[in-house]
Motif scaffolding. Structure first.
Motif, PDB file in Angstrom:
ATOM      1  N   LYS A   8       0.721  -1.219   0.085  1.00  0.00           N
ATOM      2  CA  LYS A   8       0.166   0.207  -0.053  1.00  0.00           C
ATOM      3  C   LYS A   8       0.698   1.191  -0.031  1.00  0.00           C
ATOM      4  O   LYS A   8       0.407   2.203  -0.635  1.00  0.00           O
TER       5      LYS A   8
ATOM      6  N   ALA B   3      -3.533 -10.937  -1.087  1.00  0.00           N
ATOM      7  CA  ALA B   3      -4.457  -9.828  -0.721  1.00  0.00           C
ATOM      8  C   ALA B   3      -4.172  -8.559  -1.527  1.00  0.00           C
ATOM      9  O   ALA B   3      -5.172  -7.882  -1.890  1.00  0.00           O
ATOM     10  N   LEU B   4      -2.861  -8.079  -2.073  1.00  0.00           N
ATOM     11  CA  LEU B   4      -2.810  -7.138  -2.770  1.00  0.00           C
ATOM     12  C   LEU B   4      -3.145  -7.082  -4.238  1.00  0.00           C
ATOM     13  O   LEU B   4      -3.590  -6.330  -4.650  1.00  0.00           O
TER      14      LEU B   4
ATOM     15  N   ARG C 298      -6.253  -9.023  -5.008  1.00  0.00           N
ATOM     16  CA  ARG C 298      -7.645  -8.764  -4.543  1.00  0.00           C
ATOM     17  C   ARG C 298      -7.876  -7.066  -4.696  1.00  0.00           C
ATOM     18  O   ARG C 298      -8.812  -6.577  -5.072  1.00  0.00           O
ATOM     19  N   LEU C 299      -6.922  -6.461  -3.928  1.00  0.00           N
ATOM     20  CA  LEU C 299      -6.909  -4.874  -3.888  1.00  0.00           C
ATOM     21  C   LEU C 299      -6.792  -4.341  -5.105  1.00  0.00           C
ATOM     22  O   LEU C 299      -6.739  -2.927  -5.281  1.00  0.00           O
TER      23      LEU C 299
ATOM     24  N   LEU D   8      -3.586  -3.915  -6.292  1.00  0.00           N
ATOM     25  CA  LEU D   8      -2.206  -3.177  -6.155  1.00  0.00           C
ATOM     26  C   LEU D   8      -1.004  -4.008  -6.814  1.00  0.00           C
ATOM     27  O   LEU D   8       0.165  -3.330  -7.147  1.00  0.00           O
TER      28      LEU D   8
END
Length: 367
Positions: free
Chosen positions: A99, A144-145, A147-148, A150
Motif C-alpha cells: 500500500k 491480498a494485494l 485482490r486490492l 495493487l
C-alpha cells in the motif's frame, strides 16, 4: 576459525577474535540442536537486510550476481524493509508495504516485482540456510494485494507502427545531417530481424555467416538464464526490409569495429524517443518494432515454430502478444487466393484452416 563437531567441519576468517568467538558459539549451538549451521560470517541474521545480503553473496559465489534490474530492486527493498525483524515479516506488514509503495506512485507491475523478489530472498534463506523465516505470509500478502488491485501483470501492448510512421522515421533519420547515428538502418534492421534494441547493438561481424545468411545473437534474453543463451538467427527478407542488404550497407560505417552497429543502445533509444516526439508520433517505443516484425512474419505465412527461430522465444506461449494481425490483412489474403475446384479447393481450405488455428488459437497453441 575452524570448527569440527559431530562430523561437521566449518571454517571462516575474521578480523576480530570477538566476532570469531561469537560465530563459533552460534555454529556449535546450531549443530548441537540439529540445525543447519550458517557458513557466512553473518551469523543469526535478524533483519531482512541480512537476508538480502546473504542472497546476493550466495549468487555471487556461483557466478550469478544480480543484474542491474534485480540489484536495483533488492537495494530498494533494503531501504524500505531492511530494518524489519524476521519475526515481523508478517502478512500485515507486507500488505502495508504494498500500500505504501502504491501511495508513492509505484504501479501494479513494479509492486508485483517487489513482492516477487521479497519472496525470493525469504525462500532462499529458508531453503539454502535453514533460517527460521516464514514464506507463507508473503504469499498471502500477494493474494491480498492482488485482490486490492495493487499488484498485477503488465498490460500487453498492441501498438504497431503504421507504414507511414516508419517511412517518416526512416526519412528523418536518413536526411537529417545532424543525426550522427545511422538510425534509419537500425530501425529497418529491427523490423527485418525482430531483434531487441540491445541485441542489435551487440551483434558481431565474426558471428555473421554469409554462406547461410545467419547471425549468432549472444546472451539473448531469457527468463531463466541469459548467460550463454546464444542463438543462431536467420537473416530474412520477409518483413518489407532486407536484413542482408542492410548489413552490407552498414559495413562501411562500422568504423573498423568488431560490432555491426557499434553504438550505445541507450543512445539509440533516446534518439528514437526524441524523433518520435518531434514528428508527433505518439506512444511508439523502439520495442514496438520487434512487435511489428514478429507480426509481419505471421502475416507472411510463417508458422509459430518458424517465427520462434527468428524471435528467440523458447516458449511459444509468449508469442501470443505478438500475433496481433490486422483484420484487413486477412481480407487481402482471401481476395488474393484464386478459386479452385474439387480436391484442390478442399485441400486449400484445410491448409487455411490449419494456418488460422496456428495463429489465432493462441490460448491453446501459443499461450
Amino acid at each position: 576459525m575452524q570448527i569440527r563437531r559431530k562430523n561437521t567441519y566449518l571454517s571462516e576468517t575474521f578480523r576480530r577474535y570477538r566476532d570469531a568467538d561469537a560465530w563459533a558459539l552460534s555454529v556449535e549451538r546450531k549443530i548441537d540442536l540439529g540445525e543447519t549451521p550458517t557458513k557466512r560470517a553473518l551469523v543469526d541474521p535478524t533483519t531482512l537486510s541480512h537476508l538480502i545480503d546473504l542472497h546476493i553473496e550466495d549468487m555471487k559465489e556461483v557466478n550469478k550476481a544480480p543484474r542491474r534490474s534485480k540489484a536495483f530492486t533488492l537495494e530498494a527493498l533494503k531501504v524500505k524493509l531492511g530494518n524489519v525483524k524476521l519475526k515481523d515479516i508478517t502478512r500485515e506488514r507486507v500488505i502495508q508495504f504494498g500500500k505504501d509503495r502504491a501511495k508513492d506512485g509505484a504501479g501494479a507491475v513494479t509492486i508485483s516485482m517487489d513482492i516477487g523478489y521479497l519472496k525470493l530472498v525469504v525462500s532462499h534463506a529458508a531453503a539454502v540456510h535453514g533460517i527460521a523465516v516464514q514464506v507463507e505470509p508473503v504469499d498471502l500478502a500477494r493474494i491480498a494485494l492482488k485482490r486490492l488491485g495493487l499488484v498485477g501483470k503488465s498490460r500487453e501492448r498492441d501498438r504497431r507502427p503504421t507504414q507511414d510512421e516508419l517511412d517518416r522515421l526512416i526519412e528523418h533519420f536518413e536526411t537529417n545531417p545532424r543525426q550522427l547515428l545511422p538510425l534509419g538502418r537500425v530501425v529497418k534492421f529491427a523490423v527485418a530481424t525482430a531483434m531487441r534494441q540491445d541485441e542489435i547493438c551487440r551483434i558481431l561481424w565474426e558471428d555473421i555467416d554469409a554462406s547461410t545468411r545467419t547471425v549468432i545473437v549472444r546472451d539473448r534474453k531469457d527468463p531463466r538464464d541469459k548467460d550463454g543463451n546464444d542463438q543462431r538467427v536467420p537473416l530474412l527478407d520477409a518483413t518489407g526490409f532486407k536484413a542482408w542488404s542492410i548489413l552490407r550497407e552498414q559495413k562501411p560505417f562500422s568504423r573498423r569495429s568488431d560490432r555491426v552497429f557499434p553504438y550505445n543502445s541507450r543512445s539509440v533509444g533516446a534518439a528514437f524517443r526524441r524523433v518520435c516526439k518531434d514528428l508527433k508520433i505518439k506512444d511508439l517505443r523502439f520495442h514496438d518494432l520487434r512487435h511489428e516484425a514478429t507480426t509481419r512474419l505471421f502475416e507472411a505465412g510463417f508458422r509459430i515454430e518458424q517465427v520462434a527461430l527468428v524471435t528467440g522465444h523458447k516458449d511459444w506461449k509468449m508469442l501470443k502478444r505478438y500475433t496481433n494481425l490486422r483484420p484487413e490483412h486477412l481480407r487481402h489474403l482471401t481476395a488474393s487466393t484464386p478459386a479452385r475446384s474439387g480436391a484442390t479447393t478442399r485441400s486449400k481450405r484445410r491448409a487455411t484452416s490449419m494456418q488460422a488455428r496456428d495463429v489465432f488459437t493462441t490460448e491453446e497453441a501459443v499461450t
